[in-house]
Design a protein around this motif. Sequence first.
Motif, PDB file in Angstrom:
ATOM      1  N   THR A 116       0.667  -1.196  -0.055  1.00 54.34           N
ATOM      2  CA  THR A 116       0.018  -0.069  -0.175  1.00 54.34           C
ATOM      3  C   THR A 116       0.970   1.351   0.088  1.00 54.34           C
ATOM      4  OG1 THR A 116      -1.709  -1.173   0.940  1.00 54.34           O
ATOM      5  CG2 THR A 116      -1.669   1.373   1.154  1.00 54.34           C
ATOM      6  N   VAL A 161       0.245   2.691  -4.309  1.00 48.63           N
ATOM      7  CA  VAL A 161      -1.361   2.171  -3.723  1.00 48.63           C
ATOM      8  C   VAL A 161      -2.159   1.479  -5.058  1.00 48.63           C
ATOM      9  CG1 VAL A 161      -2.146   4.708  -4.167  1.00 48.63           C
ATOM     10  CG2 VAL A 161      -3.263   2.967  -2.509  1.00 48.63           C
ATOM     11  N   ARG A 176      -3.752  -2.052  -5.524  1.00 54.13           N
ATOM     12  CA  ARG A 176      -5.324  -2.335  -5.588  1.00 54.13           C
ATOM     13  C   ARG A 176      -5.297  -3.064  -6.755  1.00 54.13           C
ATOM     14  NH1 ARG A 176      -5.955   3.372  -4.739  1.00 54.13           N
ATOM     15  NH2 ARG A 176      -7.142   3.824  -2.854  1.00 54.13           N
ATOM     16  N   VAL A 222      -6.664  -2.021   0.087  1.00 56.38           N
ATOM     17  CA  VAL A 222      -6.036  -1.199   0.419  1.00 56.38           C
ATOM     18  C   VAL A 222      -6.998  -0.230   1.801  1.00 56.38           C
ATOM     19  CG1 VAL A 222      -5.289   1.220   0.059  1.00 56.38           C
ATOM     20  CG2 VAL A 222      -4.913  -0.703  -1.684  1.00 56.38           C
TER      21      VAL A 222
END
Length: 343
Positions: free
Chosen positions: A213, A217, A221, A227
């Motif tokens: 994360t 990020v 995902r 996340v």
Amino acid sequence: MQTTTADTPVPATRYGVLERLLRIVWIGPAIAALVIYIFFVIVGGASGFFSVPGTAGWLNTAAELGIIALPIGLLMIAGEFDLSTGSVVGAAAIIVALGTGFYGLPIELTMSMALAMGVAVGCFNAFLVNATRLPSFIVTLASNFILAGTSLGLSRLISGSSNVSLKDAGWAEPIFGSKWMFFNVSVLWYLVAIVLAAWVLKQTRFGNWIFATGGNVDAARRAGVPVARVKLILFIWTAVSAAFVGIMSAVMYNQGNAAQGQGYVFQTAIAAVIGGVLLQGGFGSVIGIVLGTFIYGIVSLGLFYTGWPTDWLATFIGGLLVIAVLTNNFVRELALNRGKKKP
């Protein structure tokens, strides 16, 4: 005599040790902690810094700071920030002091209320960050002001003062407020927090999600990392840890004060950064964060034993922060480029 040519491999001992050291995430904070500790032993040892009370002093400071700094560091590795913990500490202390000290409620009930407040604050912060994509720095700073003002206002409205006494904590006294040879019980709780954080970060899938994360990020995902859930759990962890410190503070010092935790707002993040956590996320370690809290505690108490004016504490901490950021980035770049050697 041993000689080397262009076709002779360079002995592994020449660069091997350095490369292995660079692979250790917390090597920078470890060197800094050792140097700073030796410095204060030399300068302040005659005044008692190296004594049992002196050691207990900086370790107690590091423990209370570290219980919050550990989840703060993990949250920063995930790329987020939390500045609301200071108000959570004060609010938790006020809840326990008002509930038990003013209204006479059972200590277990008021402690549960304080921890529930921490969960609520963590959920609130995570919801705003996940739903609005606003920077967590702004969201949690706003939460800090809202909670600080609410705690102060309710405390004065109910008791007429911002400082509420807690005379008898009952069974909670030995668990959260006892001492042994100048060492507070918070040191043992800090050890528990260290073991938990280390296990989560290194031995669980959730720990991998934290690094993913903070590293990227969007890529996290796409790889299936939840996340939003990661951030929710970490925000709750930081707030509950702050509430726990507030409970310990109320029991240990027999009082609650709405403003008593404001020092933690930046101290926890500073300790994490000094411990090697990068502000942009994706890099850090539990051992580094622990060393960062040790450094903060050593400097905070070390100045007292040197006899120098404690007014210079902020100067020392600020200088350490700058040096830590530069050093951490330098060591990280060396570690990332260690395999890119010229032929």
